[in-house]
Write a protein that holds these residues in place. Structure first.
Motif, short mmCIF file in Angstrom:
data_model
loop_
_atom_site.label_atom_id
_atom_site.label_comp_id
_atom_site.label_asym_id
_atom_site.label_seq_id
_atom_site.Cartn_x
_atom_site.Cartn_y
_atom_site.Cartn_z
N ASP A 50 -32.76 -32.77 38.25
CA ASP A 50 -32.62 -32.29 39.62
C ASP A 50 -31.60 -33.13 40.40
O ASP A 50 -31.86 -34.30 40.69
N VAL A 51 -30.46 -32.53 40.70
CA VAL A 51 -29.42 -33.20 41.50
C VAL A 51 -29.62 -32.77 42.95
O VAL A 51 -29.83 -31.59 43.24
N ILE A 52 -29.56 -33.74 43.84
CA ILE A 52 -29.70 -33.45 45.27
C ILE A 52 -28.41 -33.81 45.98
O ILE A 52 -27.57 -34.55 45.45
N ALA A 53 -28.26 -33.31 47.19
CA ALA A 53 -27.03 -33.52 47.96
C ALA A 53 -26.73 -35.00 48.17
O ALA A 53 -25.57 -35.42 48.13
N ARG A 54 -27.76 -35.80 48.41
CA ARG A 54 -27.54 -37.23 48.63
C ARG A 54 -26.85 -37.87 47.43
O ARG A 54 -25.96 -38.70 47.58
N GLU A 55 -27.25 -37.49 46.23
CA GLU A 55 -26.60 -38.01 45.02
C GLU A 55 -25.13 -37.61 44.99
O GLU A 55 -24.26 -38.43 44.65
N LEU A 56 -24.84 -36.37 45.33
CA LEU A 56 -23.45 -35.91 45.36
C LEU A 56 -22.63 -36.72 46.35
O LEU A 56 -21.49 -37.08 46.08
N ALA A 57 -23.21 -37.00 47.52
CA ALA A 57 -22.50 -37.79 48.53
C ALA A 57 -22.25 -39.20 48.03
O ALA A 57 -21.14 -39.73 48.17
N GLU A 58 -23.25 -39.81 47.40
CA GLU A 58 -23.10 -41.17 46.91
C GLU A 58 -22.07 -41.28 45.80
O GLU A 58 -21.21 -42.15 45.82
N MET A 59 -22.12 -40.39 44.82
CA MET A 59 -21.20 -40.51 43.69
C MET A 59 -19.77 -40.11 44.06
O MET A 59 -18.84 -40.55 43.43
N SER A 60 -19.61 -39.30 45.09
CA SER A 60 -18.26 -38.89 45.47
C SER A 60 -17.70 -39.71 46.63
O SER A 60 -16.54 -39.55 47.00
N GLY A 61 -18.54 -40.57 47.20
CA GLY A 61 -18.08 -41.42 48.30
C GLY A 61 -17.81 -40.66 49.59
O GLY A 61 -16.94 -41.03 50.36
N THR A 62 -18.55 -39.56 49.81
CA THR A 62 -18.37 -38.77 51.02
C THR A 62 -19.66 -38.79 51.84
O THR A 62 -20.67 -39.35 51.42
N THR A 63 -19.62 -38.15 52.97
CA THR A 63 -20.79 -38.12 53.85
C THR A 63 -21.70 -36.96 53.49
O THR A 63 -21.28 -35.99 52.85
N ALA A 64 -22.94 -37.07 53.94
CA ALA A 64 -23.91 -35.99 53.72
C ALA A 64 -23.42 -34.70 54.37
O ALA A 64 -23.58 -33.61 53.81
N ALA A 65 -22.83 -34.82 55.56
CA ALA A 65 -22.33 -33.62 56.26
C ALA A 65 -21.23 -32.94 55.45
O ALA A 65 -21.17 -31.71 55.36
#
Length: 156
Positions: A50-65
């Motif tokens: 299960d991938v969540i948005a927070r993980e995507l933000a962390e690994m890509s170095g971007t914001t949650a928004a």
């Protein structure tokens, strides 16, 4: 005068840049942004959990928004779904749809074709020799096998 190490580095970079140029061309032709393509690839690679948005933000170095906006665009195109986690309804799990997986498969096919073209000048024996030498280089430096930063595989 160029040293052997400098020449080797230059040639390895040339090979890497050829792959990157092919990836950039695929992204342009796909109608996706680089970030959308990268995100789809990451999600497809990690479909088994299960991938969540927070993980995507962390690994890509971007914001949650930024990730939320990115996912909205991918969802509108039918490439991803966001559903509540079975363990916590406040958390949204992001998954690639069959259509999103098809798009990613097109990238893989394109990269494989580029790689075949790139190494077509070497016969099987030469490819085996190059493979063995590059494996030896990577084995000698433990940091050589790690991707830069915390990013996923380098196909995007």
């Amino acid at each position: 005068m160029t040293s052997k190490t400098e020449r080797l580095t230059e040639l390895v970079r040339t090979v890497a840049f050829a792959g990157r140029a092919a990836a950039e061309e695929w992204v342009r032709d796909s109608g996706l942004t680089r970030q959308q393509a990268f995100t789809l690839g990451y999600l497809e690679q990690h479909q088994d959990r299960d991938v969540i948005a927070r993980e995507l933000a962390e690994m890509s170095g971007t914001t949650a928004a930024s990730v939320t906006s990115l996912l909205q665009g991918l969802e509108e195109r039918g490439y991803v779904t966001r559903t509540s986690s079975p363990t916590d309804a406040r958390i949204k799990v992001v998954r690639v749809t069959p259509e999103g997986a098809r798009v990613v498969a097109g990238f893989d096919e394109s990269m494989a074709a580029e790689q075949r073209t790139l190494f077509a000048g070497l016969d099987d024996s030469e490819q085996d020799q190059l493979l063995g030498l590059l494996e030896k280089v990577v084995a000698a430096d433990p940091s050589a096998g790690r991707p830069p930063g915390n990013g996923p595989r380098s196909r995007r």
